[in-house]
Scaffold this motif. Structure first.
Motif, PDB file in Angstrom:
ATOM      1  N   LEU A   1       0.842  -1.195  -0.146  1.00  0.00           N
ATOM      2  CA  LEU A   1      -0.077   0.014  -0.005  1.00  0.00           C
ATOM      3  C   LEU A   1       1.048   1.271   0.060  1.00  0.00           C
ATOM      4  CD1 LEU A   1      -2.571  -1.199   2.787  1.00  0.00           C
ATOM      5  CD2 LEU A   1      -2.961  -1.142   0.344  1.00  0.00           C
ATOM      6  N   ASP A   2       0.435   2.294  -0.610  1.00  0.00           N
ATOM      7  CA  ASP A   2       0.825   3.508  -0.631  1.00  0.00           C
ATOM      8  C   ASP A   2       0.013   4.705  -0.605  1.00  0.00           C
ATOM      9  OD1 ASP A   2       2.399   6.053  -1.278  1.00  0.00           O
ATOM     10  OD2 ASP A   2       3.813   4.874  -2.512  1.00  0.00           O
ATOM     11  N   PHE A   3      -0.078   5.390   0.683  1.00  0.00           N
ATOM     12  CA  PHE A   3      -0.876   6.464   1.181  1.00  0.00           C
ATOM     13  C   PHE A   3      -0.121   7.757   1.090  1.00  0.00           C
ATOM     14  CE2 PHE A   3      -3.381   3.071   3.942  1.00  0.00           C
ATOM     15  CZ  PHE A   3      -3.631   2.534   2.600  1.00  0.00           C
TER      16      PHE A   3
ATOM     17  N   LYS B   1       0.846  11.593  -3.309  1.00  0.00           N
ATOM     18  CA  LYS B   1       0.487  11.282  -4.909  1.00  0.00           C
ATOM     19  C   LYS B   1      -0.258  10.199  -5.318  1.00  0.00           C
ATOM     20  CE  LYS B   1       3.687  10.758  -8.906  1.00  0.00           C
ATOM     21  NZ  LYS B   1       5.064  10.613  -9.321  1.00  0.00           N
ATOM     22  N   HIS B   2      -0.265   9.121  -4.351  1.00  0.00           N
ATOM     23  CA  HIS B   2      -1.139   8.105  -4.611  1.00  0.00           C
ATOM     24  C   HIS B   2      -2.455   7.756  -3.714  1.00  0.00           C
ATOM     25  CE1 HIS B   2       1.979   6.805  -7.297  1.00  0.00           C
ATOM     26  NE2 HIS B   2       3.058   7.421  -6.398  1.00  0.00           N
ATOM     27  N   VAL B   3      -2.643   8.589  -2.693  1.00  0.00           N
ATOM     28  CA  VAL B   3      -3.604   8.124  -1.729  1.00  0.00           C
ATOM     29  C   VAL B   3      -5.085   8.200  -2.272  1.00  0.00           C
ATOM     30  CG1 VAL B   3      -4.077  10.495  -0.898  1.00  0.00           C
ATOM     31  CG2 VAL B   3      -4.281   8.645   0.596  1.00  0.00           C
TER      32      VAL B   3
ATOM     33  N   ARG C   1       3.810   5.236   4.161  1.00  0.00           N
ATOM     34  CA  ARG C   1       2.580   5.866   4.978  1.00  0.00           C
ATOM     35  C   ARG C   1       1.513   4.882   5.328  1.00  0.00           C
ATOM     36  NH1 ARG C   1       2.314  12.294   3.715  1.00  0.00           N
ATOM     37  NH2 ARG C   1       4.690  12.914   3.647  1.00  0.00           N
ATOM     38  N   SER C   2       1.830   3.744   5.503  1.00  0.00           N
ATOM     39  CA  SER C   2       0.820   2.626   5.492  1.00  0.00           C
ATOM     40  C   SER C   2       1.262   1.459   6.127  1.00  0.00           C
ATOM     41  CB  SER C   2       0.316   2.452   3.943  1.00  0.00           C
ATOM     42  OG  SER C   2       1.654   1.722   3.214  1.00  0.00           O
ATOM     43  N   ALA C   3       2.280   1.477   7.024  1.00  0.00           N
ATOM     44  CA  ALA C   3       3.003   0.211   7.520  1.00  0.00           C
ATOM     45  C   ALA C   3       1.994  -0.517   8.432  1.00  0.00           C
ATOM     46  CB  ALA C   3       4.291   0.526   8.022  1.00  0.00           C
ATOM     47  N   GLY C   4       1.269   0.311   9.194  1.00  0.00           N
ATOM     48  CA  GLY C   4       0.327  -0.229  10.071  1.00  0.00           C
ATOM     49  C   GLY C   4      -0.924  -0.745   9.216  1.00  0.00           C
ATOM     50  N   ALA C   5      -1.463  -0.195   8.162  1.00  0.00           N
ATOM     51  CA  ALA C   5      -2.331  -0.866   7.516  1.00  0.00           C
ATOM     52  C   ALA C   5      -1.793  -2.118   6.728  1.00  0.00           C
ATOM     53  CB  ALA C   5      -2.910   0.185   6.439  1.00  0.00           C
ATOM     54  N   VAL C   6      -1.035  -2.050   6.334  1.00  0.00           N
ATOM     55  CA  VAL C   6      -0.264  -3.423   5.592  1.00  0.00           C
ATOM     56  C   VAL C   6      -0.244  -4.424   6.642  1.00  0.00           C
ATOM     57  CG1 VAL C   6       1.996  -4.559   4.513  1.00  0.00           C
ATOM     58  CG2 VAL C   6       1.151  -2.206   3.697  1.00  0.00           C
TER      59      VAL C   6
ATOM     60  N   SER D   1       9.986   2.649   6.056  1.00  0.00           N
ATOM     61  CA  SER D   1       9.715   4.218   6.390  1.00  0.00           C
ATOM     62  C   SER D   1       8.780   4.338   7.311  1.00  0.00           C
ATOM     63  CB  SER D   1       9.679   4.951   4.824  1.00  0.00           C
ATOM     64  OG  SER D   1       8.594   4.827   4.313  1.00  0.00           O
ATOM     65  N   GLY D   2       8.366   3.623   7.725  1.00  0.00           N
ATOM     66  CA  GLY D   2       7.228   3.860   8.922  1.00  0.00           C
ATOM     67  C   GLY D   2       7.716   4.413   9.949  1.00  0.00           C
ATOM     68  N   THR D   3       6.854   4.436  11.107  1.00  0.00           N
ATOM     69  CA  THR D   3       7.401   5.109  12.401  1.00  0.00           C
ATOM     70  C   THR D   3       8.059   3.896  13.153  1.00  0.00           C
ATOM     71  OG1 THR D   3       5.217   4.176  13.581  1.00  0.00           O
ATOM     72  CG2 THR D   3       5.118   6.421  12.318  1.00  0.00           C
ATOM     73  N   SER D   4       8.660   4.622  14.283  1.00  0.00           N
ATOM     74  CA  SER D   4       9.391   3.437  15.081  1.00  0.00           C
ATOM     75  C   SER D   4       8.626   2.511  15.710  1.00  0.00           C
ATOM     76  CB  SER D   4      10.165   4.113  15.985  1.00  0.00           C
ATOM     77  OG  SER D   4      11.159   3.401  17.153  1.00  0.00           O
ATOM     78  N   ASP D   5       7.410   2.818  16.130  1.00  0.00           N
ATOM     79  CA  ASP D   5       6.380   1.971  16.470  1.00  0.00           C
ATOM     80  C   ASP D   5       5.979   1.062  15.825  1.00  0.00           C
ATOM     81  OD1 ASP D   5       6.583   3.149  19.088  1.00  0.00           O
ATOM     82  OD2 ASP D   5       4.450   4.202  18.750  1.00  0.00           O
ATOM     83  N   GLU D   6       5.646   1.405  14.545  1.00  0.00           N
ATOM     84  CA  GLU D   6       5.336   0.394  13.311  1.00  0.00           C
ATOM     85  C   GLU D   6       6.642  -0.479  13.195  1.00  0.00           C
ATOM     86  OE1 GLU D   6       2.149   2.967  10.813  1.00  0.00           O
ATOM     87  OE2 GLU D   6       4.532   3.155  10.422  1.00  0.00           O
ATOM     88  N   LEU D   7       7.728  -0.075  13.326  1.00  0.00           N
ATOM     89  CA  LEU D   7       9.036  -0.921  12.871  1.00  0.00           C
ATOM     90  C   LEU D   7       9.083  -2.118  14.247  1.00  0.00           C
ATOM     91  CD1 LEU D   7      11.716  -1.421  11.457  1.00  0.00           C
ATOM     92  CD2 LEU D   7      12.891  -0.180  13.223  1.00  0.00           C
ATOM     93  N   GLN D   8       8.530  -1.559  15.300  1.00  0.00           N
ATOM     94  CA  GLN D   8       8.877  -2.592  16.542  1.00  0.00           C
ATOM     95  C   GLN D   8       7.819  -3.565  16.415  1.00  0.00           C
ATOM     96  OE1 GLN D   8      11.308  -2.867  18.702  1.00  0.00           O
ATOM     97  NE2 GLN D   8      12.249  -1.324  17.443  1.00  0.00           N
TER      98      GLN D   8
END
Length: 253
Positions: A94-96, A99-101, A132-137, A158-165
């Motif tokens: 996903l790409d939010f 340009k693509h949202v 801008r969609s790591a959580g949604a993925v 390229s998500g947030t640190s929380d999403e990486l964890q």
């Protein structure tokens, strides 16, 4: 042949001569997961690269190529069928970004279908796009149970640190390359990714065009490896072998 380097997210089918490039990578001691961006691209790449023992081809539908309407639905259906039939799936996700949202709904619908197909078969290796969609993925993957029976690789995270964890705790892998290492966040993430979940990538070539020397891929991978080792204060050769071991397992090489 025992490969030392592995490009876990590239686009060999964008090259003018994918077979020659794959053979060149093999001569450089490099294996690869070549992601595709459309079902037609997958069909072509799978045919051209089938003779190359160092390359695995992912069945993809990149979110940038997802369209609204019947044509987009047909492509999603085809991508889901390809995903069901192939062990390797990507580039999908996903790409939010601004340009693509606008195609967010169509993207989610397409990724839902692909994730469902992967879950039904199990045992997949997915290369994931998440801007801008790591959580949604992760939500889509979790909803369909893909995280339980398949290996999920976030490309250029390229998500947030929380999403990486969150992704790391769920057992996801992360492919890191020169592009990611140009940003402060990317360098911080290269330090934070668990050692047994760390992979290398080039994301090259960036688009269809002239032939790219195989040696350039090896140079980019070596440069990324050296920088990651420096950031993590690890021995480059020891880290290279750890990454290679993980990559070999994922690619079956």
């Amino acid at each position: 042949m025992r490969y030392r380097l592995f490009d876990m997210h590239c686009h060999l089918d964008f090259d003018a001569d994918p077979r020659a490039l794959a053979d060149g990578l093999a001569a450089c001691g490099t294996g690869a997961l070549s992601a595709t961006v459309t079902p037609a691209g997958f069909d072509r790449a799978a045919r051209l690269l089938a003779p190359c023992p160092n390359v695995r081809v992912g069945a993809g539908l990149h979110p940038w190529w997802v369209e609204e309407g019947p044509a987009g639905e047909a492509a999603a259906e085809c991508a889901a069928a390809n995903a069901a039939a192939s062990r390797y799936v990507g580039e999908v996700g996903l790409d939010f970004s601004p340009k693509h949202v606008a195609t967010r709904g169509a993207q989610v619908a397409a990724f839902d279908r692909i994730a469902a197909a992967c879950a039904a078969e199990g045992g997949k290796v997915l290369s994931l796009h998440a801007v801008r969609s790591a959580g949604a993925v992760l939500d889509v993957l979790g909803r369909h149970g893909v995280l339980d029976g398949s290996a999920c690789l976030f490309h250029w995270f390229s998500g947030t640190s929380d999403e990486l964890q969150r992704a790391a705790k769920l057992g996801c892998f992360f492919s890191v390359g020169p592009h990611m290492l140009t940003s402060k966040r990317g360098r911080a993430y290269a330090q934070a990714i668990p050692r047994d979940r760390l992979l290398l990538e080039t994301d090259e070539p960036p688009e269809a065009g002239p032939a790219v020397p195989a040696g350039e891929f090896a140079r980019l991978l070596e440069g990324a490896l050296d920088e990651i080792a420096r950031l993590r204060r690890e021995d480059p050769e020891t880290l290279a072998e750890r990454i290679a071991h993980t990559s070999r397992d994922l690619l079956g090489l």
